[in-house]
Design a protein around this motif. Sequence first.
Motif, PDB file in Angstrom:
ATOM      1  N   GLY A 290      -0.158   4.447   5.234  1.00 10.39           N
ATOM      2  CA  GLY A 290       0.611   3.674   6.206  1.00 10.39           C
ATOM      3  C   GLY A 290       0.830   2.248   5.764  1.00 10.39           C
ATOM      4  O   GLY A 290       0.702   1.901   4.578  1.00 10.39           O
ATOM      5  N   ASP A 291       1.132   1.406   6.733  1.00 12.52           N
ATOM      6  CA  ASP A 291       1.452   0.012   6.430  1.00 12.52           C
ATOM      7  C   ASP A 291       0.299  -0.731   5.763  1.00 12.52           C
ATOM      8  O   ASP A 291       0.524  -1.555   4.864  1.00 12.52           O
ATOM      9  CB  ASP A 291       1.839  -0.712   7.726  1.00 12.52           C
ATOM     10  CG  ASP A 291       3.210  -0.283   8.231  1.00 12.52           C
ATOM     11  OD1 ASP A 291       4.073   0.027   7.392  1.00 12.52           O
ATOM     12  OD2 ASP A 291       3.400  -0.243   9.455  1.00 12.52           O
ATOM     13  N   GLN A 292      -0.946  -0.442   6.178  1.00  9.79           N
ATOM     14  CA  GLN A 292      -2.083  -1.181   5.622  1.00  9.79           C
ATOM     15  C   GLN A 292      -2.210  -0.964   4.110  1.00  9.79           C
ATOM     16  O   GLN A 292      -2.360  -1.922   3.346  1.00  9.79           O
ATOM     17  CB  GLN A 292      -3.369  -0.753   6.324  1.00  9.79           C
ATOM     18  CG  GLN A 292      -3.440  -1.158   7.787  1.00  9.79           C
ATOM     19  CD  GLN A 292      -4.737  -0.711   8.435  1.00  9.79           C
ATOM     20  OE1 GLN A 292      -5.491   0.068   7.857  1.00  9.79           O
ATOM     21  NE2 GLN A 292      -4.995  -1.207   9.636  1.00  9.79           N
ATOM     22  N   GLY A 293      -2.146   0.297   3.692  1.00 11.58           N
ATOM     23  CA  GLY A 293      -2.291   0.576   2.269  1.00 11.58           C
ATOM     24  C   GLY A 293      -1.114   0.098   1.450  1.00 11.58           C
ATOM     25  O   GLY A 293      -1.278  -0.529   0.390  1.00 11.58           O
ATOM     26  N   VAL A 294       0.103   0.382   1.922  1.00 15.07           N
ATOM     27  CA  VAL A 294       1.299  -0.006   1.177  1.00 15.07           C
ATOM     28  C   VAL A 294       1.423  -1.525   1.105  1.00 15.07           C
ATOM     29  O   VAL A 294       1.717  -2.099   0.044  1.00 15.07           O
ATOM     30  CB  VAL A 294       2.546   0.620   1.818  1.00 15.07           C
ATOM     31  CG1 VAL A 294       3.815   0.081   1.164  1.00 15.07           C
ATOM     32  CG2 VAL A 294       2.497   2.137   1.712  1.00 15.07           C
ATOM     33  N   ALA A 295       1.182  -2.201   2.220  1.00 16.10           N
ATOM     34  CA  ALA A 295       1.283  -3.661   2.237  1.00 16.10           C
ATOM     35  C   ALA A 295       0.249  -4.297   1.307  1.00 16.10           C
ATOM     36  O   ALA A 295       0.526  -5.307   0.641  1.00 16.10           O
ATOM     37  CB  ALA A 295       1.109  -4.174   3.661  1.00 16.10           C
ATOM     38  N   SER A 296      -0.942  -3.721   1.240  1.00 21.33           N
ATOM     39  CA  SER A 296      -1.971  -4.263   0.347  1.00 21.33           C
ATOM     40  C   SER A 296      -1.536  -4.152  -1.110  1.00 21.33           C
ATOM     41  O   SER A 296      -1.718  -5.095  -1.895  1.00 21.33           O
ATOM     42  CB  SER A 296      -3.288  -3.513   0.556  1.00 21.33           C
ATOM     43  OG  SER A 296      -3.766  -3.691   1.873  1.00 21.33           O
ATOM     44  N   LEU A 297      -0.979  -3.001  -1.491  1.00 16.24           N
ATOM     45  CA  LEU A 297      -0.514  -2.832  -2.865  1.00 16.24           C
ATOM     46  C   LEU A 297       0.566  -3.844  -3.217  1.00 16.24           C
ATOM     47  O   LEU A 297       0.548  -4.456  -4.286  1.00 16.24           O
ATOM     48  CB  LEU A 297       0.026  -1.412  -3.058  1.00 16.24           C
ATOM     49  CG  LEU A 297      -0.973  -0.270  -3.220  1.00 16.24           C
ATOM     50  CD1 LEU A 297      -0.238   1.057  -3.291  1.00 16.24           C
ATOM     51  CD2 LEU A 297      -1.810  -0.467  -4.470  1.00 16.24           C
TER      52      LEU A 297
END
Length: 672
Positions: A290-297
């Motif tokens: 979701g947003d948390q993983g993609v945004a962190s990358l």
Amino acid sequence: MSKLFAFSGSDDFCPGGSIYPNLKESSLFLYPNQDVYFPPCKRYRISAPFVFAGGKFEQKKPSIEVLPDECLFEIFRRLPGGQERSTCACVSKRWLTLVSNIRRDEISDNKTPQASDLEHENTDKKGGVSSEDVDLDVEGDGYLSRSLDGKKATDIRLASIAVGTASRGGLGKLFIRGSKSRHGVTTVGLRAISRGCPSLRVLSLWNLSSVGDEGLCEIANGCHQLEKLDLCHCPSITDKSLLAVAKGCPNLTDLTIEGCANIGNEGLQAIARSCPNLKSVSIKDCPLAGDQGVASLLSSASYSLTKVKLQALNITDVSLAVIGHYGKAVTDLSLTSLPNVSEKGFWVMGNGHGLQKLKSFTVTSCRGATDSGLEAVGKGCPNLKQLCLSKCPFLSDKGLSSLAKAAGSLECLQLEECHRISQFGFFCSLINCGAKLKVISFANCLGIKDLNSGLPPLSPCESLRSLSIHNCPGFGDASLFALGKLCPQLQHVELCGLHGITDAGVLLLLESCEAGLLKVNLSGCVNLSDKVVQTISNLHGWTLELLNLDGCKISDASLVAIAKNCQLLTDLDISKCTITDSGIAALAYFNPINLQILSVSGCSMVSDKSLPSLGKLGETLLGLNLQQCKAISSRAVELLTEQLWRFPSSGMICYYFLSLTMGVGFFMAEFP
């Protein structure tokens, strides 16, 4: 010790005399308290001696096989070089397994201090490098590449690769495409790779349901140089694997995850924390991401990440906002099937002023790709050169025109299945894209209708070199006439599946092209005749390299015109045309033509009489397609194969493949 039996010539056991010339020979007594008999053999390949005990012969287990694995392991790791270990691995699966589990740092250096000093002394005298140093350098390079597909993807093969590549340059790239076989790749095989191939830089795992976290953790613990990881449809791999990769492989630059249902935000966040040099990220069909993983990358690799591909994910406008703000190095961006992304997400991404280096942007099946959202992207990406929009139901003529005007550096515009785009949007985008547009392509856009009236006087688009219109049923002669005026420098023209165009419209376009056409594809235009082909040959034969007339209403007259005027033509497709043997003969015996690819598939009037002509053309052909030519017999194809097997004039040997799946087919492949 029991006595050895000596048989005389009359005995049935061994006719011809005693089997032991000297009964006191000590070498015969290999085992205490047993009578041992070794049968005569040219090559001593028997796995164990035969023991005579209890009135019968029994096979005794070789002494080395009784050694436990620990002892064999110690022996193997003390062998002087990789070639010796590879030789031992060929003895049995047990030995292969043991050798493949030896780590590089576990290999013992057997040199004595005196030998080592002597070697260094010889090296100093010769001014060179010792053989051991060379061996270690070669093993560490990692320039070898191996690929296992289907049933070949097994643990035994991986163990063999781990042992065999160690002394031949080291394994750098490994691609595994699994199958449903019971003997597929497991943790055992990946453990062998991790221990024997520390130089591994690229690992690709596809369709491996039997590989789980334990196997990938072995790779992470042993292959610290890993730079590219590709995981596709590996359902047993979870976030635990990515945590191990993040810890053990900090040099990771490329990450591709597809169809891994158990990988989510935790694993992606770990990669983001530990791998700051990411250059390419592709995540597809991972429901837990979701947003948390993609945004962190995206935020952690703001100055290194250049390629981003997101498809079928549960991300929202937040991820697009992060891309727009942190994508300072992104040059290629692809967004596909993102149902939770709205117009706001595209608008914020475009206004984030972070995509200054974006050159290629692809949007497919995103409901948020609206007029205002895409216009904002066009304004926020001043270096955008390639734009591909597919299945965007809310994009209209107004939005496309505004986008084309905002993206002043656009060189390539591709639209597919955007049904709200009409002829007005097509020509406005062509006019508003500026002086840099080189390629425009429209496919399956059902909203395009032919012009009812002419366009007002417009300045020509001198930069356009390639025009492609596929399966747009409303595209007709009036549109071609307008294009001829607007695009005088065309070199590539593709008009495919357009039932509404005729000779008149195509002739107007051909006559307006001043630069000389290189490639012309008119496949599926059923209303075009010989007149078009003759015009192409006369006006553009001096530059034409490719011509596709599949399904057009042409006859032998077109082939005569081609043979006379198109001396540079290398690729010709006349499938499903009404040509005969005479046309093939004209193509072969007129002025020399340098055809390399010829397709006459579905030409029912081409018969065995064309055999000599095809043989003549075969002097330069690299590919020939005769599928569904029902008048050509299998015997004729066999004769043609024999005739064209070797080409003395070109010094090449060609291989011909006969396919009878859908009629008679005939293909060639060039070998050096």
